[in-house]
Design a protein around this motif. Structure first.
Motif, PDB file in Angstrom:
ATOM      1  N   THR A  35     -18.077   8.216  -4.303  1.00 45.51           N
ATOM      2  CA  THR A  35     -16.585   7.170  -3.428  1.00 45.51           C
ATOM      3  C   THR A  35     -15.037   7.195  -3.885  1.00 45.51           C
ATOM      4  N   THR A  36     -14.634   7.578  -2.916  1.00 47.14           N
ATOM      5  CA  THR A  36     -12.758   7.658  -3.162  1.00 47.14           C
ATOM      6  C   THR A  36     -12.215   6.403  -2.499  1.00 47.14           C
ATOM      7  N   ALA A  37     -10.999   6.882  -2.647  1.00 49.35           N
ATOM      8  CA  ALA A  37      -9.855   5.753  -1.390  1.00 49.35           C
ATOM      9  C   ALA A  37      -9.318   5.911   0.004  1.00 49.35           C
ATOM     10  N   MET A  38     -10.644   6.621   0.271  1.00 46.99           N
ATOM     11  CA  MET A  38     -10.308   6.859   1.446  1.00 46.99           C
ATOM     12  C   MET A  38     -10.907   5.717   2.894  1.00 46.99           C
ATOM     13  N   ASP A  39     -10.052   5.246   3.734  1.00 49.29           N
ATOM     14  CA  ASP A  39     -10.214   4.602   4.629  1.00 49.29           C
ATOM     15  C   ASP A  39     -10.323   4.615   6.036  1.00 49.29           C
ATOM     16  N   GLY A  40     -11.287   5.638   6.066  1.00 51.63           N
ATOM     17  CA  GLY A  40     -11.261   6.411   8.065  1.00 51.63           C
ATOM     18  C   GLY A  40     -10.615   7.684   6.978  1.00 51.63           C
ATOM     19  N   ASP A  41      -9.834   7.818   8.207  1.00 51.33           N
ATOM     20  CA  ASP A  41      -8.650   9.340   7.637  1.00 51.33           C
ATOM     21  C   ASP A  41      -7.750   8.366   6.896  1.00 51.33           C
ATOM     22  N   GLN A  52      -5.680   2.444  -5.797  1.00 54.71           N
ATOM     23  CA  GLN A  52      -6.992   3.689  -5.485  1.00 54.71           C
ATOM     24  C   GLN A  52      -8.108   2.928  -6.309  1.00 54.71           C
ATOM     25  N   THR A  53      -8.028   3.377  -7.592  1.00 59.11           N
ATOM     26  CA  THR A  53      -9.531   2.317  -8.330  1.00 59.11           C
ATOM     27  C   THR A  53      -9.706   1.088  -7.652  1.00 59.11           C
ATOM     28  N   ARG A  54      -8.786  -0.061  -7.607  1.00 64.07           N
ATOM     29  CA  ARG A  54      -8.834  -1.223  -6.805  1.00 64.07           C
ATOM     30  C   ARG A  54      -9.902  -0.688  -5.589  1.00 64.07           C
ATOM     31  N   PHE A  55      -9.373  -0.337  -5.117  1.00 54.57           N
ATOM     32  CA  PHE A  55      -9.760  -0.486  -3.320  1.00 54.57           C
ATOM     33  C   PHE A  55     -11.479   0.303  -3.245  1.00 54.57           C
ATOM     34  N   ILE A  56     -11.282   1.614  -4.008  1.00 57.75           N
ATOM     35  CA  ILE A  56     -12.540   1.891  -4.925  1.00 57.75           C
ATOM     36  C   ILE A  56     -14.111   1.525  -4.537  1.00 57.75           C
ATOM     37  N   GLU A 121     -12.437   9.688  -7.900  1.00 53.62           N
ATOM     38  CA  GLU A 121     -14.257   9.351  -7.758  1.00 53.62           C
ATOM     39  C   GLU A 121     -14.580   8.464  -8.634  1.00 53.62           C
ATOM     40  N   ILE A 122     -15.201   7.303  -7.640  1.00 55.05           N
ATOM     41  CA  ILE A 122     -16.244   7.300  -8.643  1.00 55.05           C
ATOM     42  C   ILE A 122     -17.792   6.629  -8.375  1.00 55.05           C
TER      43      ILE A 122
END
Length: 132
Positions: A35-41, A52-56, A121-122
């Motif tokens: 899982t990555t820090a992508m939110d849509g595109d 990024q880590t928090r969002f993931i 990526e986690i």
């Protein structure tokens, strides 16, 4: 008795093309794909490993919830970072979510992720207790 297989989708157009699910639950085992820090595109927290880590991890908590679990069910995390010298930023965010849960964790440096704007990526493994 056969164990049911629950496929959980993020709605990504890549899932059917590549042939994967955001998460799979079989019995009491849940595996969450990288899982990555992508939110849509859009990349959330561009140039900020901590954000990024928090969002993931927030995304992963929502996926676990959809699978009938929570962060307390996580037994393993795998973090792939593009710059291991910044490990403390990822570790700080990981600790905010898992300080009291303390799953087994790995962090390794990789040469690149699918986009140069992605810094981490986690993957997560969770086991839901059969006792509730």
């Amino acid at each position: 008795m056969p164990t049911s297989r629950q496929l959980i989708s993020s709605g990504s157009p890549w899932e059917p093309i590549v042939g994967y699910s955001r998460a799979v639950r079989i019995g009491n085992l849940i595996e969450i794909a990288g899982t990555t820090a992508m939110d849509g595109d859009k990349v959330v927290g561009r140039d900020n490993l901590y954000e990024q880590t928090r969002f993931i991890l927030q995304k992963i908590a929502a996926i676990l919830n959809e699978a009938g679990a929570s962060l307390t069910d996580v037994v393993r995390t795998r973090m792939y970072v593009t710059d291991i010298s910044q490990w403390e930023e990822a570790g700080r965010a990981h600790g905010e979510f898992f300080k009291d849960i303390r799953p087994a964790a790995s962090m390794v440096e990789v040469s690149a992720l699918i986009s140069p704007d992605l810094l981490i990526e986690i993957e997560v493994t969770a086991v839901v207790s059969p006792f509730g």
